[in-house]
Design a protein around this motif. Structure first.
Motif, PDB file in Angstrom:
ATOM      1  N   LEU A  29      10.727  -8.353 -24.220  1.00 18.29           N
ATOM      2  CA  LEU A  29      11.306  -8.059 -22.913  1.00 18.29           C
ATOM      3  C   LEU A  29      12.586  -8.856 -22.697  1.00 18.29           C
ATOM      4  CD1 LEU A  29      11.104  -6.680 -20.134  1.00 18.29           C
ATOM      5  CD2 LEU A  29       9.768  -8.659 -19.387  1.00 18.29           C
ATOM      6  N   LEU A  30      12.592 -10.110 -23.112  1.00 16.38           N
ATOM      7  CA  LEU A  30      13.785 -10.940 -22.972  1.00 16.38           C
ATOM      8  C   LEU A  30      14.938 -10.416 -23.823  1.00 16.38           C
ATOM      9  CD1 LEU A  30      12.252 -14.526 -22.869  1.00 16.38           C
ATOM     10  CD2 LEU A  30      13.240 -13.209 -20.975  1.00 16.38           C
ATOM     11  N   ILE A  31      14.639  -9.885 -25.002  1.00 15.10           N
ATOM     12  CA  ILE A  31      15.689  -9.308 -25.848  1.00 15.10           C
ATOM     13  C   ILE A  31      16.292  -8.083 -25.175  1.00 15.10           C
ATOM     14  CG2 ILE A  31      16.097  -8.064 -28.014  1.00 15.10           C
ATOM     15  CD1 ILE A  31      14.222 -10.054 -29.357  1.00 15.10           C
ATOM     16  N   VAL A  32      15.453  -7.230 -24.613  1.00 18.99           N
ATOM     17  CA  VAL A  32      15.950  -6.028 -23.937  1.00 18.99           C
ATOM     18  C   VAL A  32      16.794  -6.402 -22.723  1.00 18.99           C
ATOM     19  CG1 VAL A  32      15.239  -3.989 -22.619  1.00 18.99           C
ATOM     20  CG2 VAL A  32      14.094  -4.549 -24.758  1.00 18.99           C
ATOM     21  N   LEU A  33      16.286  -7.307 -21.891  1.00 22.24           N
ATOM     22  CA  LEU A  33      17.035  -7.708 -20.703  1.00 22.24           C
ATOM     23  C   LEU A  33      18.319  -8.450 -21.069  1.00 22.24           C
ATOM     24  CD1 LEU A  33      14.146  -8.846 -18.338  1.00 22.24           C
ATOM     25  CD2 LEU A  33      15.452  -6.715 -18.291  1.00 22.24           C
ATOM     26  N   GLY A  34      18.265  -9.261 -22.112  1.00 23.06           N
ATOM     27  CA  GLY A  34      19.468  -9.965 -22.560  1.00 23.06           C
ATOM     28  C   GLY A  34      20.531  -9.008 -23.067  1.00 23.06           C
ATOM     29  N   ALA A  35      20.112  -7.996 -23.815  1.00 25.38           N
ATOM     30  CA  ALA A  35      21.076  -7.000 -24.313  1.00 25.38           C
ATOM     31  C   ALA A  35      21.703  -6.229 -23.159  1.00 25.38           C
ATOM     32  CB  ALA A  35      20.393  -6.041 -25.289  1.00 25.38           C
ATOM     33  N   LEU A  36      20.902  -5.881 -22.166  1.00 24.11           N
ATOM     34  CA  LEU A  36      21.443  -5.176 -21.005  1.00 24.11           C
ATOM     35  C   LEU A  36      22.401  -6.059 -20.218  1.00 24.11           C
ATOM     36  CD1 LEU A  36      18.297  -3.272 -19.727  1.00 24.11           C
ATOM     37  CD2 LEU A  36      20.320  -2.311 -20.803  1.00 24.11           C
ATOM     38  N   TYR A  37      22.064  -7.327 -20.073  1.00 21.80           N
ATOM     39  CA  TYR A  37      22.934  -8.240 -19.332  1.00 21.80           C
ATOM     40  C   TYR A  37      24.279  -8.440 -20.042  1.00 21.80           C
ATOM     41  CZ  TYR A  37      24.781 -12.444 -17.198  1.00 21.80           C
ATOM     42  OH  TYR A  37      25.606 -13.342 -16.596  1.00 21.80           O
TER      43      TYR A  37
ATOM     44  N   LEU B 129      31.268   0.945 -22.767  1.00 16.03           N
ATOM     45  CA  LEU B 129      31.102   1.186 -24.197  1.00 16.03           C
ATOM     46  C   LEU B 129      30.367   0.031 -24.881  1.00 16.03           C
ATOM     47  CD1 LEU B 129      31.724   3.372 -26.205  1.00 16.03           C
ATOM     48  CD2 LEU B 129      33.845   2.235 -26.754  1.00 16.03           C
ATOM     49  N   ALA B 130      30.601  -1.179 -24.416  1.00 13.30           N
ATOM     50  CA  ALA B 130      29.892  -2.340 -24.971  1.00 13.30           C
ATOM     51  C   ALA B 130      28.409  -2.304 -24.620  1.00 13.30           C
ATOM     52  CB  ALA B 130      30.515  -3.633 -24.464  1.00 13.30           C
ATOM     53  N   LEU B 131      28.088  -1.743 -23.456  1.00 11.09           N
ATOM     54  CA  LEU B 131      26.679  -1.623 -23.065  1.00 11.09           C
ATOM     55  C   LEU B 131      25.921  -0.766 -24.058  1.00 11.09           C
ATOM     56  CD1 LEU B 131      24.391  -2.105 -21.042  1.00 11.09           C
ATOM     57  CD2 LEU B 131      25.222  -0.142 -19.768  1.00 11.09           C
ATOM     58  N   GLU B 132      26.524   0.320 -24.480  1.00 10.42           N
ATOM     59  CA  GLU B 132      25.870   1.191 -25.452  1.00 10.42           C
ATOM     60  C   GLU B 132      25.738   0.500 -26.808  1.00 10.42           C
ATOM     61  OE1 GLU B 132      25.425   3.926 -28.605  1.00 10.42           O
ATOM     62  OE2 GLU B 132      27.427   3.227 -28.149  1.00 10.42           O
ATOM     63  N   ALA B 133      26.785  -0.195 -27.229  1.00 10.32           N
ATOM     64  CA  ALA B 133      26.765  -0.851 -28.539  1.00 10.32           C
ATOM     65  C   ALA B 133      25.767  -2.004 -28.562  1.00 10.32           C
ATOM     66  CB  ALA B 133      28.162  -1.353 -28.891  1.00 10.32           C
ATOM     67  N   ILE B 134      25.771  -2.827 -27.543  1.00  7.46           N
ATOM     68  CA  ILE B 134      24.880  -3.988 -27.524  1.00  7.46           C
ATOM     69  C   ILE B 134      23.426  -3.556 -27.310  1.00  7.46           C
ATOM     70  CG2 ILE B 134      24.364  -6.124 -26.278  1.00  7.46           C
ATOM     71  CD1 ILE B 134      27.391  -6.486 -25.964  1.00  7.46           C
TER      72      ILE B 134
END
Length: 64
Positions: free
Chosen positions: A5-13, A21-26
């Protein structure tokens, strides 16, 4: 499960801090980490979501 969950939330943040475009890549990098490090199996919804997000963010990027 908490670490996933922390990985998912960190990637979204991190992705939201850099733009559309960075949101999609990260988010894709976060998904790859979940699949490679935690052994989660990718399926058809995963590739469909990545394709859909790429199309939407590509459109948004070109119209800005």
């Amino acid at each position: 499960m908490i670490l996933e969950l922390l990985i998912v939330l960190g990637a979204l943040y991190v992705g939201s801090r850099y733009g559309s475009l960075a949101l999609e890549a990260i988010s894709g990098i976060g998904l790859a980490l979940l699949e490679l490090c935690f052994g989660l199996k990718p399926g058809n919804p995963t590739t469909d979501v990545i394709s859909f997000k790429s199309a939407i963010f590509g459109y948004l990027f070109t119209t800005q």
